[in-house]
Design an enzyme around this catalytic site. Sequence first.
Site, PDB file in Angstrom:
ATOM      1  N   GLU A 393       0.730  -1.289  -0.070  1.00 39.48           N
ATOM      2  CA  GLU A 393      -0.086   0.034  -0.069  1.00 39.48           C
ATOM      3  C   GLU A 393       0.846   1.118  -0.028  1.00 39.48           C
ATOM      4  O   GLU A 393       0.262   2.309  -0.505  1.00 39.48           O
ATOM      5  CB  GLU A 393      -0.854  -0.054   1.193  1.00 39.48           C
ATOM      6  CG  GLU A 393      -1.899  -1.173   1.031  1.00 39.48           C
ATOM      7  CD  GLU A 393      -2.733  -1.270  -0.092  1.00 39.48           C
ATOM      8  OE1 GLU A 393      -2.975  -0.253  -0.683  1.00 39.48           O
ATOM      9  OE2 GLU A 393      -3.353  -2.316  -0.067  1.00 39.48           O
ATOM     10  N   HIS A 396       1.312   2.036  -3.469  1.00 41.11           N
ATOM     11  CA  HIS A 396       0.417   2.818  -3.977  1.00 41.11           C
ATOM     12  C   HIS A 396       0.528   4.498  -3.702  1.00 41.11           C
ATOM     13  O   HIS A 396       0.174   5.130  -4.568  1.00 41.11           O
ATOM     14  CB  HIS A 396      -0.882   2.499  -3.584  1.00 41.11           C
ATOM     15  CG  HIS A 396      -1.452   0.974  -4.148  1.00 41.11           C
ATOM     16  ND1 HIS A 396      -1.364   0.787  -5.678  1.00 41.11           N
ATOM     17  CD2 HIS A 396      -1.817  -0.094  -3.688  1.00 41.11           C
ATOM     18  CE1 HIS A 396      -1.896  -0.218  -5.823  1.00 41.11           C
ATOM     19  NE2 HIS A 396      -2.089  -0.947  -4.840  1.00 41.11           N
ATOM     20  N   HIS A 399       3.117   6.545  -5.316  1.00 38.50           N
ATOM     21  CA  HIS A 399       2.543   6.605  -6.794  1.00 38.50           C
ATOM     22  C   HIS A 399       1.820   7.722  -6.862  1.00 38.50           C
ATOM     23  O   HIS A 399       2.096   8.700  -7.802  1.00 38.50           O
ATOM     24  CB  HIS A 399       1.956   5.097  -7.230  1.00 38.50           C
ATOM     25  CG  HIS A 399       1.941   5.249  -8.810  1.00 38.50           C
ATOM     26  ND1 HIS A 399       1.233   4.281  -9.324  1.00 38.50           N
ATOM     27  CD2 HIS A 399       2.328   5.949  -9.845  1.00 38.50           C
ATOM     28  CE1 HIS A 399       1.045   4.297 -10.753  1.00 38.50           C
ATOM     29  NE2 HIS A 399       1.604   5.514 -10.939  1.00 38.50           N
TER      30      HIS A 399
END
Length: 603
Positions: A393, A396, A399
């Site tokens: 996570e 993510h 990103h």
Amino acid sequence: MAKTQELPLRNEVPEALTWDLTTVYASDEAFESDFSDVKAGAEKFAKLSGTIANNAAALLKATDDLMALSRKLEKVYVYAQLKNDQDTSVDRYQAMYSRSEALAAQFGAATSWFEPELLKISDSKMQEFYQAEPKLTAYQRFFDQTFERRQHILENNVEAVLAGAGDIFSSGEKTFGILDNTDLSFPSVTDENGNQVKLSQGVYSILLESTNPAVRKEAFQKLYQVYRQFQHTLAATLTTNVKNHNFKANVRHYNSALEAALSENEVPTAVYDNLIQGVNRHLDLLHRYVALRKRILGLDELHMYDMYTSLVGKKSPKYTFEQSKAIALEALQVMGPDYVKHVHEAFDGRWIDVVENQFKRSGGYSSGTYDTNPFILLNWKDNLDNLYTLIHETGHSMHSYYSHHNQPYQYGDYSIFVAEIASTTNENILTDYLLNKFKDDDEMKKFILNYYLDGFKGTVFRQTQFAEFEQFIHEQDAKGQPLTASFMDQAYRDLNAKYYGDAVISDDEISLEWARIPHFYYNFYVYQYATGFAAASTLADGIVNGGQENVDRYLTYLKSGSSDTPTNVMKKAGVDMTQPDYLEKAFIIFEERLNEFEALYEK
């Protein structure tokens, strides 16, 4: 009699282990103010209908207004969703989330005229507009994405109806979510210490790791007893969702719901087909691994509830949240100081909601908006799996951070297709780090390799199994086949038997697994876990074993947002996902590590 262990209530969780949503809105009143602004702004925007083809200035104004409203709506929606997810039993936040979903549908209806009217502007006229108003070039890719969907965008009134019915179309998914997270009552089971523990999704995953077969079996059977009681209702919710996808695909003149879903991310269906075909070609590797699992565990019969317990004869090493943060930071040093600095911000700045509490949404995810820091939801347990979830996570969230800070709003988000690559690259980096750290420790190497092989099984093989089932039920519904519980039970059990082979018994309960998988409601999302893991294998190898150039190319991918097509973004990062080579590379790595694990076992 042993006392049943209960999850804490939300107000019993230490503040330091909860996310700080005041960085989104300082108060619910501030949320309400933006909510009203979006509602009024949407009504005002609707009055611009019929103007954007008049001149460049009109198109620029409407596009600027659309972006500003979308930006504020996202913030409103995410705040409501996060508030609801942290405790789904609170009526106030159930209502807030429901109102936000309704607002999103109203916004969609009020803005639905924009794309059909944009499509009426010819290419030559658009060139004139770009000349007359250079600021429009900032939106050129945004416009081009619409022009590429010309044949699938309908007349204004039809688009308005579809957008306005968004809340209705999502009813199957919402009903499943309420059932699964709030209304289903799970029984208590006996853990390996003789304690009575109340089943939840998080507790279930821990019990399946138990070294005691009786504990695994009881957890498995009692969990699915609950889903069996509601299988017909759950079949109805899933059918509603499938019919929604097929209806929209048909109305918009797509060949299939799969094509419609993938086109949203500019991904050709060949990528999906290549995945299923590639995995089916290599099912012998999964069968070999399952047979090895049966042999190592020394079981006369291997059951589906035996697929998650450690093969090294002990439970997962315990890693507290604090220990896991330290390990993740160490592993991610290869990403460079800037990346690590932002990971520190996430870990130290209450971006993460850590522990499981009563009525909290199950699972884990990263969320947020362009104007907020990313947020991570966890349901923490002290094991290796949760260490991997944390770093996944975090991938993510990084990103999102890089994309938001390097692209304008219209390109600040990124395609779902590339999203899972960032998270699973982090996972692969962690695996490499741990294998190197314990290279002289055969027992820990066994554990890490076991975890990797199980992870590959769960991410590449299992998610492709889900993808194959999802495609199957959409195709069957399109042919007029009723998706009854018994029909899906049989189809899922047959598919499970094909994937896992003869070495394991496909128990009656596993035929109900479709009933508890939330990703079946996500419109062909789940395949991207598998494609993402395979692509991440190549990227992580380059980052860990290559030079700075590979890190720089990877960071360029993280910063790209949606400024180019997903496949082009990945080509710049060094992986061509339009070809099956990256899949074959992933299976080579899996087989090498399977060989290594077998050698350690024989040793």
